[in-house]
Design an enzyme around this catalytic site. Structure first.
Site, PDB file in Angstrom:
ATOM      1  CG  ASP A 110      -1.744   1.180   1.414  1.00 46.04           C
ATOM      2  OD1 ASP A 110      -2.291   1.671   0.414  1.00 46.04           O
ATOM      3  OD2 ASP A 110      -1.860   1.650   2.554  1.00 46.04           O
ATOM      4  CG  ASP A 143      -1.628   7.795   0.781  1.00 43.20           C
ATOM      5  OD1 ASP A 143      -1.003   8.848   0.934  1.00 43.20           O
ATOM      6  OD2 ASP A 143      -2.152   7.452  -0.300  1.00 43.20           O
TER       7      ASP A 143
END
Length: 260
Positions: free
Chosen positions: A35, A37
């Site tokens: 991922d 953020d």
């Protein structure tokens, strides 16, 4: 049943034990999915403020080479923005929670916007204009309504977004102080499985790192395929993750150790 005395208080829920950190993995056997953020970059007040540390960017490039290309970013952001933020435009990436996918060969798969997206965009723009502190991030295939700048508007953001999603036939995705409307038909788990069906990922054991509810489908997909899943941040009840790391700096250190 005996009534509770005024002096009695409810016991707090027991604290969840933190997940064990991930082991050092054999790079010849794994594929790595990350991922952005909250995992590679710190959560910031507005999406445009996000930055990837330059040293971590070099680590990712080194890891991708050592993994023979079996490293991909799976994010809620769109692929174009991810390429800019990472400075690694050649990496395989899935954006908008799997609605966009740039395959290892560079080909971008992206559906046409759903018919209800324009109507939803108008409604949410009207809401943001009336409620200072709300922010609408327009990703083309999805609309992310952020309330980090106005936490007191959380219930307003959720109720209005839910109504708009129902009206225009869009899927609803919640995250950290954000609620996102997008066309249905994909999630990060589906994107991970699509990568794992193709070279150079096929045959490897997938490991997924992420910090939010939006990563849970990819956690489950990685574990089901014989790999593992690493949740970033505090322990969470019901997660499919098998391991944990505390924060972005710990992720950076773990990736650096892998890349050596």
């Amino acid at each position: 049943m005996r009534a509770m005395a005024h002096s009695e208080t409810l016991s707090p829920a027991p604290a969840l034990s933190p997940l064990a950190p991930p082991p050092r993995l054999a790079l010849d056997r794994i594929a790595l999915f990350l991922d952005f953020d909250g995992t590679l970059a710190e959560i910031v007040p507005t999406p445009d403020e996000a930055r990837l540390d330059a040293a971590l960017g070099l680590t990712l490039a080194r890891l991708s080479e050592r993994l023979d290309g079996r490293l991909a970013i799976l994010s809620g952001r769109d692929v174009k923005t991810l390429a800019r933020l990472t400075g690694l435009p050649g990496l395989p990436m899935a954006g908008v929670h799997g609605l966009e996918r740039r395959r290892a060969g560079g080909r971008l798969q992206r559906p046409a916007p759903a018919g209800g997206m324009e109507g939803a965009r108008m409604r949410l723009n009207d809401l943001v204009a009336r409620e200072p502190g709300l922010l609408l991030e327009d990703k083309g295939l999805s609309l992310a309504l952020h309330y980090r700048g106005a936490p007191g508007l959380a219930s307003v953001a959720h109720s209005r977004a839910r109504l708009v999603a129902e009206q225009f036939g869009l899927a609803l995705q919640t995250g950290k102080m954000v609620i996102e409307l997008r066309q249905p038909g994909a999630d990060k788990g589906m994107a991970l499985n699509a990568f794992m069906a193709e070279p150079p990922f096929a045959g490897a054991l997938p490991w997924m790192l992420g910090d939010d509810d939006t990563d849970e489908s990819a956690f489950a997909a990685a574990v089901a395929a014989g790999g593992g899943a690493v949740r970033i941040g505090p322990a969470r009840a019901g997660t499919a993750a098998t391991h944990g790391l505390a924060d972005v700096p710990q992720v950076a250190r773990w990736l650096e150790e892998l890349a050596r």
